[in-house]
Design an enzyme around this catalytic site. Structure first.
Site, mmCIF file in Angstrom:
data_model
loop_
_atom_site.group_PDB
_atom_site.id
_atom_site.type_symbol
_atom_site.label_atom_id
_atom_site.label_comp_id
_atom_site.label_asym_id
_atom_site.label_seq_id
_atom_site.Cartn_x
_atom_site.Cartn_y
_atom_site.Cartn_z
ATOM 1 N N LYS A 151 0.747 -7.736 6.998
ATOM 2 C CA LYS A 151 1.090 -7.747 5.572
ATOM 3 C C LYS A 151 0.759 -9.078 4.906
ATOM 4 C CE LYS A 151 4.678 -4.216 5.924
ATOM 5 N NZ LYS A 151 6.117 -3.882 5.786
ATOM 6 N N LYS B 275 -2.226 5.702 10.480
ATOM 7 C CA LYS B 275 -0.910 6.283 10.266
ATOM 8 C C LYS B 275 -0.807 6.877 8.859
ATOM 9 C CE LYS B 275 4.001 5.041 10.487
ATOM 10 N NZ LYS B 275 4.965 3.930 10.635
ATOM 11 N N LYS C 206 2.298 6.192 2.502
ATOM 12 C CA LYS C 206 2.444 6.411 1.064
ATOM 13 C C LYS C 206 1.553 5.481 0.259
ATOM 14 C CE LYS C 206 6.766 3.898 1.668
ATOM 15 N NZ LYS C 206 8.201 4.116 1.846
#
Length: 355
Positions: free
Chosen positions: A115, A217, A220
């Site tokens: 991230k 994966k 969203k």
């Protein structure tokens, strides 16, 4: 000497729409676990600030996750359901754990590396310390088990490291106060204040992959809505996304070994198995040797039958925000009682004057 009571804790961030991966990897298991464990389920709104600091609708997103919990079958009478910000003991214990944990431990966290990217120096301190707050979420209730996906195992291992270091650093004080609890570590019996929380990873679809790329994966944040099935999708959208899901030209294999090197086939078979509560071997026994043109309609029917009622119930519950707020408020009050019981002892162990 007493033993830790069996207690499950888990939580989901209020960021974006929930999807099939959240349902199979978390929510479906949450519902099952509440019948065999004492369960505490949290909407981790403090964690969401590490992803997006300024939210226009954080309160509504928090309510939406709570509505999903309820729509999937969580019972606020059986389980404690609340949002993290209502229980300030999470943040208090996280600060103590920030002083227990080592910077090197945080720097090794895979999710922080992913991230933060190359501009690590510009990442927020909250993102770096995220796993410390996650450890506090779990251990403020002295939870013994956490249902986690494969991508969260590293954070749970860190939670165990923090618990172990706290137990070791304050071992004399814990013994003096009589707060030690016996637990098994391997073949040994040891005493400590915090449990070494165990992961609960089970079922055929612990990690649901993208419908457009079986190597990634389901997320969203993927720009393609066709990559995921949202829990709010209607029957037509669910069926269309499965129909358009990426596959390969070969028929379904006759055994599990035949799935090697076929990530899309493996993903769809895993999704079917998880939705139907059967093994992947059973799916292959029924559909092995058949084309995806036969399998996809069956998968679509199963997905629609399972997910469409959940979506309708989510919308119904979300339309009554006063009810959702009451569930979260009542759950927060129950959670705070347990959390404060832990923190009173932690303050005493550490030596903080807080009476």
């Amino acid at each position: 000497m007493s033993e830790f009571r069996q207690l499950v804790f888990s939580g989901i961030q209020p960021t974006g729409n929930l999807h099939l991966g959240n349902y199979l990897g978390a929510l479906k298991k949450f519902v099952t676990l509440q019948d065999t464990y004492e369960c505490i389920y949290c909407v981790v709104d403090l964690h969401s600030l590490t992803a997006t600091l300024v939210h226009e609708d954080l309160a509504d997103q928090t309510r939406a996750i709570a509505a999903a919990y309820l729509a999937c079958g969580l019972d606020p009478e059986k389980s404690i359901i609340f949002n993290q910000a209502r229980v300030p003991q999470h943040a208090e214990l996280a600060w103590i754990f920030n002083c227990v944990a080592r910077i090197g431990w945080m720097n090794r966290m895979t999710q922080f590396k992913d991230k933060a990217g190359k501009d690590r120096e510009n990442a927020s301190l909250g993102l770096l310390a995220y796993p410390s707050l996650m450890a506090a979420d779990i251990l403020v209730y002295r939870a013994t088990h956490v249902p986690v996906g494969e991508d969260q195992k590293q954070h749970l291992e860190l939670t165990r490291d923090i618990a172990q270091k706290f137990n070791n650093d304050f071992s004399a004080r814990i013994a003096e106060l009589g707060y030690g609890v016996e637990m098994a570590v391997g073949e040994e019996k040891v005493s400590g204040f915090f449990p070494l929380t165990e992961p609960l990873i089970e079922g055929p679809a612990t990690r649901v992959m993208s419908l457009r790329d079986g190597s990634k994966k389901m997320s969203k944040s993927d720009p393609s809505d066709l990559s995921r099935i949202n829990l709010t999708d209607d029957a037509d959208a669910i069926a269309r996304k499965i129909r358009k899901a990426k596959t390969d030209p070969e028929p379904l294999p006759s055994d599990l070994a035949g799935l090697e090197g076929r990530p899309e086939a493996e993903n769809l078979i895993g999704i079917y198995a998880a939705l139907a509560d059967i093994s992947r071997e059973q799916v292959i026994a029924e559909f092995g040797g058949r084309q995806f043109s036969d399998f996809k309609p069956a998968l679509a029917d199963l997905a629609v039958a399972t997910l469409e009622p959940i979506g309708k119930e989510m919308r119904r519950i979300a339309a009554d925000p006063a009810y959702v707020d009451k569930v979260l408020r009542d759950g927060g009050e129950r959670a705070a009682v347990i959390a404060e019981e832990t923190m009173k002892k932690v303050r005493e162990i550490v030596g903080l004057l807080a009476d």
